[in-house]
Motif scaffolding. Structure first.
Motif, mmCIF file in Angstrom:
data_model
loop_
_atom_site.group_PDB
_atom_site.id
_atom_site.type_symbol
_atom_site.label_atom_id
_atom_site.label_comp_id
_atom_site.label_asym_id
_atom_site.label_seq_id
_atom_site.Cartn_x
_atom_site.Cartn_y
_atom_site.Cartn_z
ATOM 1 N N THR A 126 0.874 -1.119 -0.131
ATOM 2 C CA THR A 126 0.075 -0.225 -0.025
ATOM 3 C C THR A 126 0.950 1.039 0.067
ATOM 4 O O THR A 126 0.656 2.104 -0.833
ATOM 5 C CB THR A 126 -0.900 -0.081 1.150
ATOM 6 N N ARG A 127 1.892 1.196 0.953
ATOM 7 C CA ARG A 127 2.792 2.469 0.855
ATOM 8 C C ARG A 127 3.476 2.618 -0.497
ATOM 9 O O ARG A 127 3.597 3.845 -0.834
ATOM 10 C CB ARG A 127 3.816 2.378 2.209
ATOM 11 N N ALA A 128 3.997 1.587 -1.021
ATOM 12 C CA ALA A 128 4.620 1.690 -2.233
ATOM 13 C C ALA A 128 3.632 2.147 -3.324
ATOM 14 O O ALA A 128 4.210 3.206 -4.188
ATOM 15 C CB ALA A 128 5.278 0.290 -2.601
ATOM 16 N N VAL A 129 2.461 1.561 -3.335
ATOM 17 C CA VAL A 129 1.444 2.236 -4.646
ATOM 18 C C VAL A 129 1.298 3.921 -4.287
ATOM 19 O O VAL A 129 1.174 4.340 -5.245
ATOM 20 C CB VAL A 129 0.423 1.360 -4.616
ATOM 21 N N VAL A 130 1.039 4.075 -2.924
ATOM 22 C CA VAL A 130 0.792 5.370 -2.460
ATOM 23 C C VAL A 130 1.870 6.239 -2.994
ATOM 24 O O VAL A 130 1.882 7.494 -3.625
ATOM 25 C CB VAL A 130 0.283 5.647 -1.205
ATOM 26 N N GLN A 151 -4.070 4.982 4.744
ATOM 27 C CA GLN A 151 -3.196 3.744 4.110
ATOM 28 C C GLN A 151 -3.283 2.445 4.837
ATOM 29 O O GLN A 151 -3.286 1.569 4.059
ATOM 30 C CB GLN A 151 -1.787 4.396 4.069
ATOM 31 N N VAL A 152 -3.108 2.522 6.176
ATOM 32 C CA VAL A 152 -3.054 1.205 6.762
ATOM 33 C C VAL A 152 -3.926 0.843 7.734
ATOM 34 O O VAL A 152 -3.714 -0.030 8.366
ATOM 35 C CB VAL A 152 -1.621 1.018 7.246
ATOM 36 N N THR A 208 -3.738 5.848 -6.861
ATOM 37 C CA THR A 208 -3.999 5.693 -5.405
ATOM 38 C C THR A 208 -3.367 6.840 -4.728
ATOM 39 O O THR A 208 -4.100 7.302 -3.846
ATOM 40 C CB THR A 208 -3.303 4.285 -4.958
ATOM 41 N N GLY A 209 -2.283 7.462 -5.142
ATOM 42 C CA GLY A 209 -1.577 8.401 -4.376
ATOM 43 C C GLY A 209 -2.498 9.846 -4.542
ATOM 44 O O GLY A 209 -2.688 10.409 -3.640
ATOM 45 N N ARG A 210 -3.080 9.867 -5.807
ATOM 46 C CA ARG A 210 -3.862 10.985 -5.984
ATOM 47 C C ARG A 210 -4.976 10.978 -5.115
ATOM 48 O O ARG A 210 -5.736 11.959 -4.903
ATOM 49 C CB ARG A 210 -4.160 11.016 -7.393
ATOM 50 N N GLN A 251 8.436 5.063 -8.678
ATOM 51 C CA GLN A 251 9.714 4.659 -8.207
ATOM 52 C C GLN A 251 9.577 3.625 -7.089
ATOM 53 O O GLN A 251 10.429 2.685 -7.042
ATOM 54 C CB GLN A 251 10.731 5.757 -8.115
ATOM 55 N N ALA A 252 8.808 3.849 -6.233
ATOM 56 C CA ALA A 252 8.575 2.892 -5.031
ATOM 57 C C ALA A 252 8.083 1.511 -5.419
ATOM 58 O O ALA A 252 8.439 0.600 -4.909
ATOM 59 C CB ALA A 252 7.656 3.888 -4.170
ATOM 60 N N VAL A 253 6.886 1.738 -6.406
ATOM 61 C CA VAL A 253 6.489 0.460 -6.951
ATOM 62 C C VAL A 253 7.561 -0.602 -7.477
ATOM 63 O O VAL A 253 7.968 -1.704 -7.161
ATOM 64 C CB VAL A 253 5.583 0.633 -7.936
ATOM 65 N N LYS A 254 8.676 0.105 -8.268
ATOM 66 C CA LYS A 254 9.554 -0.486 -8.938
ATOM 67 C C LYS A 254 10.682 -1.319 -7.867
ATOM 68 O O LYS A 254 11.101 -2.179 -8.018
ATOM 69 C CB LYS A 254 10.444 0.491 -10.043
ATOM 70 N N LYS A 255 10.928 -0.135 -6.931
ATOM 71 C CA LYS A 255 11.921 -0.361 -5.863
ATOM 72 C C LYS A 255 11.205 -1.732 -5.127
ATOM 73 O O LYS A 255 12.078 -2.605 -4.649
ATOM 74 C CB LYS A 255 12.350 0.751 -4.971
ATOM 75 N N ALA A 256 10.224 -1.755 -4.790
ATOM 76 C CA ALA A 256 9.404 -2.731 -4.020
ATOM 77 C C ALA A 256 9.140 -3.970 -4.620
ATOM 78 O O ALA A 256 8.840 -5.067 -4.446
ATOM 79 C CB ALA A 256 8.181 -2.326 -3.515
ATOM 80 N N LYS A 257 9.684 -3.923 -6.256
ATOM 81 C CA LYS A 257 9.553 -5.375 -7.106
ATOM 82 C C LYS A 257 8.297 -5.666 -7.173
ATOM 83 O O LYS A 257 7.977 -6.827 -7.066
ATOM 84 C CB LYS A 257 10.675 -6.461 -6.779
ATOM 85 N N LEU A 258 7.138 -4.765 -7.444
ATOM 86 C CA LEU A 258 5.661 -5.057 -7.360
ATOM 87 C C LEU A 258 5.398 -5.584 -8.865
ATOM 88 O O LEU A 258 4.020 -6.145 -9.020
ATOM 89 C CB LEU A 258 4.895 -4.079 -6.668
#
Length: 187
Positions: free
Chosen positions: A17-21, A113-114, A62-64, A25-32
């Motif tokens: 959830t935090r990566a998607v928000v 978020q959580v 999601t972030g928006r 770059q966070a999505v790629k780093k988290a290897k999603l």
């Protein structure tokens, strides 16, 4: 301390959830992103997947959406009525010059978020006045109840220590206990 009471599935869900928000770059780093043709272990497929990750576009709806929900929640500025001796909380509620308004927005963001967030009222040793410290759900690693009374909470904190000319970040654990009806804090 190695014990963490938060279920692994919850931590994994929160991390996603935090990566998607946080965006692409966070999505790629988290290897999603899915690995294309996982049965093919050739260098060509590995290269193909690396190129896929580089080129991938992630539209951060999601972030928006989160930003919009926070905007709706704070469309009208909250009224803050504090006694004079606590008036400083309007501009510095946590000892780091974050206003109570900024902290409230951060809390709402984390809860959306959580589903949870922690706040601890403590005395700032530098200024000798109350502050409200904020804790993400991931940093509240242990708790215990006796009946319906919360008697223990363990908070994981990151603190900076001098390291030559730089700083190193280390983990510190704050244990909040209720012992014989008295509040005790151990670091």
């Amino acid at each position: 301390i190695t014990f963490n009471r938060i279920p692994a599935e919850a931590l994994e869900r929160w991390n996603v959830t935090r990566a998607v928000v946080n965006g692409d770059q966070a999505v790629k780093k988290a290897k999603l992103l899915p690995y294309l043709n996982p049965m093919d272990t050739s260098p060509a497929n590995k290269s193909r997947n690396e190129s896929y990750v580089e080129r991938a576009v992630f539209y951060n709806a999601t972030g928006r959406t989160l930003d919009g929900l926070i905007g709706i929640a704070f469309k009208k500025d909250p009224m803050v009525n504090l006694p004079g001796f606590l008036d400083y909380l309007k501009t510095d509620c946590d000892g780091s010059e974050n206003s109570i308004y900024q902290q409230a927005q951060s809390v709402v963001s984390n809860v959306l978020q959580v589903g949870r967030h922690g706040l601890l009222v403590d005395i700032d040793s530098r200024t000798n006045r109350p502050v409200i410290k904020s804790y993400s759900a991931e940093s509240i690693i242990n708790w215990r109840y006796e009946g319906s009374t919360l008697v223990m909470v363990v908070l994981q904190e990151s603190i900076e220590e001098p390291d030559g000319y730089g700083l190193k970040v280390i983990d510190q654990y704050r244990e909040l206990l209720l012992v014989d009806g008295r509040y005790v804090v151990r670091l």
